[in-house]
Design an enzyme around this catalytic site. Sequence first.
Site, PDB file in Angstrom:
ATOM      1  N   SER A 144      -0.427  -7.250   4.317  1.00  0.00           N
ATOM      2  CA  SER A 144      -1.252  -7.120   5.517  1.00  0.00           C
ATOM      3  C   SER A 144      -2.707  -7.010   5.107  1.00  0.00           C
ATOM      4  O   SER A 144      -3.028  -6.548   4.005  1.00  0.00           O
ATOM      5  CB  SER A 144      -0.868  -5.859   6.300  1.00  0.00           C
ATOM      6  N   TYR A 157       1.391   2.857   6.703  1.00  0.00           N
ATOM      7  CA  TYR A 157       1.439   1.383   6.628  1.00  0.00           C
ATOM      8  C   TYR A 157       0.393   0.871   5.643  1.00  0.00           C
ATOM      9  O   TYR A 157       0.685   0.034   4.783  1.00  0.00           O
ATOM     10  CB  TYR A 157       1.187   0.818   8.030  1.00  0.00           C
ATOM     11  N   LYS A 161       1.623  -1.006   2.199  1.00  0.00           N
ATOM     12  CA  LYS A 161       1.294  -2.430   2.079  1.00  0.00           C
ATOM     13  C   LYS A 161       0.366  -2.676   0.889  1.00  0.00           C
ATOM     14  O   LYS A 161       0.452  -3.717   0.226  1.00  0.00           O
ATOM     15  CB  LYS A 161       0.662  -2.940   3.374  1.00  0.00           C
TER      16      LYS A 161
END
Length: 263
Positions: A144, A157, A161
């Site tokens: 991401s 997150y 990531k």
Amino acid sequence: MDLGLRDKVAVITGGSVGIGLAVAEGLAREGAHIVMVARDKERLDEASANLAKAHGVRCLPVAADVATIEGVQAIIDRTEAEFGGADILINNAGTGSNETIMEATDEKWQFYWDLHVMAAIRLARGLVPSMKKRGGGAIIHNASICAAQPLWYEPIYNVTKSALMMFSKTLSTEVIKDNIRVNCVNPGLILTPDWIKTAKQLTSESGGDWEAYLQSVADEHAPIKRFGTPEELAHFFVFLCSDKASYSVGSSYFVDGGMLKTL
């Protein structure tokens, strides 16, 4: 253009919807056979059947949770039994988070670590040997933009990531001697069902104009002023899987409509 993907075998996690499904369709269109992995068996079976019918390729649905050791082993075992191994691995399964660092529990951190990082590690350990026997392959990690440019409301997150991006770089060095190319894709705003669901929830008490909300997000973050489609992103994945990307090794590519603000 012949991308050299006909009769290759591609394992795609999170493959029954959104980005994963678009990548599966892109690879199947090039003649690759698909091992489609997802947790929702009903949706998975429907998506895999539709894909096989539309493109005349074999599509093996594997209902499994990649965040577990047992789920990953099921993917490896089914792929070996059906195809004798894989040529391509797309680590795509994942989801956003919403928390603060001060309030998030150890259990939540562990869940996302298993989903975004350990799944990729375990699948590599399980599938690289067959790639090596088959003469090489390609592994792509769907990370991401948040791996490099974090959003404040999803620290777990962001961190996991970023770890996935570093794992991708590290793995690439280890397996290129076996003609296995590893790369990472960092998408920006891609219009997935999750984004639409979130937008509808956030606008449910203010008139329900979820499309206007998404446009405001695009206006704020992306110079291109719109979300990308899963199909636009899938084109890039398919290219990286192909022999046309033969010198792409260990790189992280931002497909983000100009969202990244650093060099």
